[in-house]
Design a protein around this motif. Structure first.
Motif, PDB file in Angstrom:
ATOM      1  N   ALA A 185       4.633   7.249  -3.738  1.00  0.00           N
ATOM      2  CA  ALA A 185       3.896   7.686  -2.839  1.00  0.00           C
ATOM      3  C   ALA A 185       4.773   7.241  -1.395  1.00  0.00           C
ATOM      4  CB  ALA A 185       2.861   7.747  -2.290  1.00  0.00           C
TER       5      ALA A 185
ATOM      6  N   GLY B 266       2.821   9.562   2.388  1.00  0.00           N
ATOM      7  CA  GLY B 266       1.240   9.802   1.699  1.00  0.00           C
ATOM      8  C   GLY B 266       2.111  11.503   0.472  1.00  0.00           C
ATOM      9  N   ARG B 267       3.693  11.336   0.586  1.00  0.00           N
ATOM     10  CA  ARG B 267       3.496  12.602   0.009  1.00  0.00           C
ATOM     11  C   ARG B 267       4.218  12.088  -1.537  1.00  0.00           C
ATOM     12  NH1 ARG B 267       6.161  14.228   4.330  1.00  0.00           N
ATOM     13  NH2 ARG B 267       8.275  12.659   4.018  1.00  0.00           N
ATOM     14  N   PRO B 268       3.821  12.693  -2.807  1.00  0.00           N
ATOM     15  CA  PRO B 268       4.001  11.312  -4.311  1.00  0.00           C
ATOM     16  C   PRO B 268       5.325  11.809  -4.301  1.00  0.00           C
ATOM     17  CG  PRO B 268       2.044  13.456  -3.978  1.00  0.00           C
ATOM     18  CD  PRO B 268       2.500  14.000  -3.099  1.00  0.00           C
TER      19      PRO B 268
ATOM     20  N   GLU C  92      -4.937   7.293  -8.330  1.00  0.00           N
ATOM     21  CA  GLU C  92      -4.396   8.603  -7.169  1.00  0.00           C
ATOM     22  C   GLU C  92      -5.924   9.900  -7.356  1.00  0.00           C
ATOM     23  OE1 GLU C  92      -1.324  12.335  -5.777  1.00  0.00           O
ATOM     24  OE2 GLU C  92      -1.153  10.950  -7.443  1.00  0.00           O
TER      25      GLU C  92
ATOM     26  N   THR D 140      -8.024  13.037  -5.352  1.00  0.00           N
ATOM     27  CA  THR D 140      -8.120  13.945  -4.196  1.00  0.00           C
ATOM     28  C   THR D 140      -9.707  13.360  -3.399  1.00  0.00           C
ATOM     29  OG1 THR D 140      -9.193  14.837  -5.894  1.00  0.00           O
ATOM     30  CG2 THR D 140      -7.209  15.601  -5.292  1.00  0.00           C
TER      31      THR D 140
ATOM     32  N   ARG E 103      -3.027  10.066   0.735  1.00  0.00           N
ATOM     33  CA  ARG E 103      -2.630  11.790  -0.349  1.00  0.00           C
ATOM     34  C   ARG E 103      -2.403  12.190   0.615  1.00  0.00           C
ATOM     35  NH1 ARG E 103      -4.182  15.340  -3.147  1.00  0.00           N
ATOM     36  NH2 ARG E 103      -2.811  15.626  -5.231  1.00  0.00           N
ATOM     37  N   GLN E 104      -1.314  13.337   0.278  1.00  0.00           N
ATOM     38  CA  GLN E 104      -1.437  14.321   1.576  1.00  0.00           C
ATOM     39  C   GLN E 104      -1.972  15.276   0.352  1.00  0.00           C
ATOM     40  OE1 GLN E 104       3.025  16.262   1.081  1.00  0.00           O
ATOM     41  NE2 GLN E 104       2.228  17.896   3.351  1.00  0.00           N
TER      42      GLN E 104
ATOM     43  N   VAL F  26      -3.555   7.104  -3.239  1.00  0.00           N
ATOM     44  CA  VAL F  26      -3.063   6.726  -3.587  1.00  0.00           C
ATOM     45  C   VAL F  26      -2.901   4.907  -3.792  1.00  0.00           C
ATOM     46  CG1 VAL F  26      -0.745   6.580  -4.920  1.00  0.00           C
ATOM     47  CG2 VAL F  26      -1.457   8.642  -3.860  1.00  0.00           C
TER      48      VAL F  26
END
Length: 408
Positions: free
Chosen positions: A4, A8-10, A336, A338, A391-392, A397
């Motif tokens: 990430a 926060g974007r993978p 990771e 949600t 995480r977005q 993550v």
């Protein structure tokens, strides 16, 4: 394997070791190159000593040249008194004053050239001498950088003459000895206190289970008993976490090759079903990544990461990704999940003991707040790195990197 970025974007990264190792093909720069690059911002002690040696040599050379000039002038005055002319073989006559001037000019010119050449050589030799003189300090610095709570057993143990640098190293070793004793005392206290608290909690649990099994017990009594039993279970988990935290902060006594993919599969066999029963879907991307360490502690590490990811999902539709492999020359495990949005300023605090998201102590049924603290402690004991990024869309993550085991 997915990593990430700071937002926060993978980010997809292949799990391969880059050419030349983690530092790249060229490897780390030498000390001279590092000194030159750091020159605009600061001047290192090594470079200052080199310049000092060079200036002293230049001043000594100029002083020697001046003394030679004075002595040479006196010798020429005694050999060629003023007013004397020298007759050459070609019939020319030369004034002694001109002859002395030419001799002194030639002497000074050649002496300056020699002094410049020897000065450059002195600077180079002075640099290596300074580097050798400061090498014990490099050893002290390297040891200090390696130290953590789990590696306080290391000592510099500097050999050599009993000078100021050895005195500094011995003082540093004595300080490490005191710190080691202090941390050992703290860990023993936590472990002993946790063991002492286990017994009454076990007795309470047994009494509550017996009371709940009584068919003549009223519904109110059973309701209170179930509440007390759940509270007792929470305290038992808290004590187990404290024991594990105290153990993980000690120096490792077991170091065997451990494949993180096998550890993750073992953990998911026991926790995967409970996660799916709770409406959380677990995805796996498991590739081999072997490190040296304690298999039990590493299993707890992965188990805590997965358990933390499952608990902090909201309702049905939650998802967890578990990945293992080799990334940038490290055996890596990444979890990771949600879940609720995690503010960036809260991420570092989550690794502190008894810290929960937004200091939530009401929903304590989710855990004791020791999960990520144990993860960080186990990672430090294995001399690795752990970091987390939001995480977005919500969730977290967490990435753990451990040193790769050397190939046989």
């Amino acid at each position: 394997m997915n990593d990430a970025d700071p937002a926060g974007r993978p980010v997809t990264q292949p799990m391969t070791v880059p050419p030349g190792g983690p530092s790249g093909p060229s490897g780390p720069p030498g000390p001279f190159g590092a000194d030159l690059r750091g020159l605009p911002g600061r001047v290192s002690v090594r470079l200052r000593l080199t310049l000092l040696y060079g200036m002293l040599f230049l001043l000594a050379g100029l002083l020697l040249l001046f003394i030679t000039y004075v002595l040479m002038a006196q010798v020429l005055d005694s050999v060629f008194p003023p007013g004397v002319r020298v007759l050459t073989t070609t019939g020319w006559t030369i004034e002694t004053e001109e002859l002395k001037a030419r001799a002194i000019k030639g002497l000074i010119g050649r002496s300056l050239l020699v002094l410049a050449g020897v000065g450059v050589l002195a600077l180079v030799l002075g640099y290596f001498v300074a580097d050798r003189a400061l090498s014990p300090l490099h050893r002290v610095t390297a040891t200090a950088r390696r130290l953590s709570e789990s590696t306080l057993h290391e000592r510099i143990a500097l050999d050599g003459p009993d000078d100021e640098i050895k005195e500094l190293a011995d003082t540093f070793d004595a300080m490490l000895e005191r710190l080691g004793h202090a941390f050992d005392s703290q860990r023993r206290f936590v472990a002993n206190a946790s063991h002492e608290l286990r017994t009454p909690l076990t007795i309470n649990r047994t009494l509550l289970e017996v009371a709940l099994a009584d068919p003549d017990a009223s519904q109110d009594l059973k309701s209170v008993g179930r509440t007390l039993l759940a509270n007792n279970a929470r305290h038992e988990r808290l004590i187990e976490g404290l024991l594990l935290l105290a153990r993980s902060e000690r120096e490792l006594t077991t170091r065997t090759p451990v494949d993180l993919a096998e550890v993750a599969m073992t953990v998911l066999e026991t926790q995967g079903r409970s996660a799916e029963d709770g409406g959380v879907k677990v995805h796996t991307e498991l590739a081999g990544g072997t490190t040296l360490g304690d298999p039990v502690l590493l299993e707890h590490l992965v188990s805590n990461l997965v358990d933390n990811a499952v608990k902090h999902n909201v309702g049905d539709g939650g998802q967890v990704w578990v990945r293992t492999g080799v990334l940038d020359g490290f055996a890596t495990v990444q979890v990771e999940n949600t879940g609720p949005v995690v503010p960036a300023y809260e991420v570092d605090r989550l690794f502190e003991p008894f810290r929960r998201l937004q200091q939530d102590r009401v929903e304590s049924a989710k855990g004791s707040g020791l999960g990520l603290s144990i993860v960080r402690s186990v990672v430090r004991a294995h001399r690795g790195y752990v970091y987390a990024t939001p995480r977005q869309g919500g969730g977290l993550v967490v990435t753990v990197r451990l040193p790769l085991a050397a190939r046989p």
